[in-house]
Design a protein around this motif. Structure first.
Motif, PDB file in Angstrom:
ATOM      1  N   THR A   9       0.855  -1.180   0.000  1.00  0.00           N
ATOM      2  CA  THR A   9       0.000   0.000   0.000  1.00  0.00           C
ATOM      3  C   THR A   9       0.889   1.227   0.000  1.00  0.00           C
ATOM      4  O   THR A   9       1.949   1.233   0.610  1.00  0.00           O
ATOM      5  CB  THR A   9      -0.892   0.013   1.259  1.00  0.00           C
ATOM      6  N   LEU A  11       0.953   5.553   0.556  1.00  0.00           N
ATOM      7  CA  LEU A  11       0.214   6.569   1.296  1.00  0.00           C
ATOM      8  C   LEU A  11       0.946   7.903   1.228  1.00  0.00           C
ATOM      9  O   LEU A  11       2.174   7.947   1.189  1.00  0.00           O
ATOM     10  CB  LEU A  11       0.086   6.129   2.757  1.00  0.00           C
ATOM     11  N   ILE A  27      -5.360  12.894   3.130  1.00  0.00           N
ATOM     12  CA  ILE A  27      -4.634  11.631   3.121  1.00  0.00           C
ATOM     13  C   ILE A  27      -5.127  10.837   1.926  1.00  0.00           C
ATOM     14  O   ILE A  27      -6.328  10.743   1.681  1.00  0.00           O
ATOM     15  CB  ILE A  27      -4.869  10.832   4.419  1.00  0.00           C
ATOM     16  N   TRP A  29      -4.353   7.005  -0.244  1.00  0.00           N
ATOM     17  CA  TRP A  29      -3.700   5.704  -0.208  1.00  0.00           C
ATOM     18  C   TRP A  29      -4.209   4.863  -1.365  1.00  0.00           C
ATOM     19  O   TRP A  29      -5.301   5.077  -1.883  1.00  0.00           O
ATOM     20  CB  TRP A  29      -3.931   4.999   1.127  1.00  0.00           C
ATOM     21  N   SER A  38      -8.894   8.839  -1.252  1.00  0.00           N
ATOM     22  CA  SER A  38      -8.399   9.972  -0.485  1.00  0.00           C
ATOM     23  C   SER A  38      -9.531  10.523   0.363  1.00  0.00           C
ATOM     24  O   SER A  38     -10.706  10.262   0.107  1.00  0.00           O
ATOM     25  CB  SER A  38      -7.847  11.061  -1.404  1.00  0.00           C
ATOM     26  N   LEU A  81      -8.807   4.690   7.972  1.00  0.00           N
ATOM     27  CA  LEU A  81      -7.454   4.235   7.642  1.00  0.00           C
ATOM     28  C   LEU A  81      -7.162   2.873   8.262  1.00  0.00           C
ATOM     29  O   LEU A  81      -6.581   2.002   7.604  1.00  0.00           O
ATOM     30  CB  LEU A  81      -6.421   5.259   8.110  1.00  0.00           C
ATOM     31  N   LEU A  85      -6.133  -0.064   5.898  1.00  0.00           N
ATOM     32  CA  LEU A  85      -4.696  -0.346   5.850  1.00  0.00           C
ATOM     33  C   LEU A  85      -4.217  -1.392   6.840  1.00  0.00           C
ATOM     34  O   LEU A  85      -3.056  -1.792   6.787  1.00  0.00           O
ATOM     35  CB  LEU A  85      -3.910   0.944   6.080  1.00  0.00           C
ATOM     36  N   VAL A  90       2.704  -0.532   4.383  1.00  0.00           N
ATOM     37  CA  VAL A  90       2.358   0.794   3.887  1.00  0.00           C
ATOM     38  C   VAL A  90       3.639   1.587   3.628  1.00  0.00           C
ATOM     39  O   VAL A  90       4.417   1.835   4.542  1.00  0.00           O
ATOM     40  CB  VAL A  90       1.456   1.552   4.889  1.00  0.00           C
ATOM     41  N   VAL A 135       0.545   9.506  -4.388  1.00  0.00           N
ATOM     42  CA  VAL A 135       0.382   8.054  -4.275  1.00  0.00           C
ATOM     43  C   VAL A 135       0.469   7.417  -5.658  1.00  0.00           C
ATOM     44  O   VAL A 135       1.143   6.397  -5.838  1.00  0.00           O
ATOM     45  CB  VAL A 135      -0.950   7.699  -3.573  1.00  0.00           C
TER      46      VAL A 135
END
Length: 148
Positions: A9, A11, A27, A29, A38, A81, A85, A90, A135
């Protein structure tokens, strides 16, 4: 057969400014394949709106009013998140910086992350200004490195 290898992943976190009082505002990912997600982050009650930097706003083009209207509360963002995740490897665009902003987010939400950031071996230069684009660029760079 189920793989024991966690999914890769990527981020990135965008922040409100350059001061120590700044806070995370966006944020993004994405996994090795699939869409990039996002979310915007609404300022927590303890975060100073004085830390909003108009010069940074000019770069990322996210207005404070947009965050106040469309952003997720820090607790909600942290839970999203964790759900997305958890158990992933990550990779962050800027692991030290992104860890700092994630720490502020999770502290405001009063929860703990269930993932750890790892440094990438493929730095981005120059960095795009929006988290989604960072990303995407990181994921593309990683795919190039694996293929080459």
């Amino acid at each position: 057969m189920v793989s024991d290898t966690p999914p890769l992943t990527f981020l990135s976190v965008i922040n409100s400014g350059l001061s120590a009082e700044a806070w995370p505002i966006e944020i993004a990912w994405g996994f090795q394949a699939g869409p990039i997600r996002s979310m915007l982050i609404k300022p927590a009650a303890g975060w100073s709106l004085k830390a909003w930097d108009k010069r940074c706003e000019g770069a990322h083009r996210i207005e404070l009013e947009t965050l106040l209207r469309e952003g997720q509360a820090p607790l909600d963002a942290a839970l999203v998140l964790n759900a997305a995740l958890g158990q992933s490897r990550v990779y962050a665009v800027s692991p030290k910086t992104d860890s700092y902003w994630l720490f502020k987010l999770y502290k405001a939400g009063d929860v703990s992350p269930n993932f750890q950031l790892e440094a990438t071996v493929t730095p981005l230069d120059p960095l795009p200004q929006r988290a989604e684009l960072r990303v995407e660029a990181l994921r593309d760079r990683f795919a190039e490195k694996v293929a080459g």
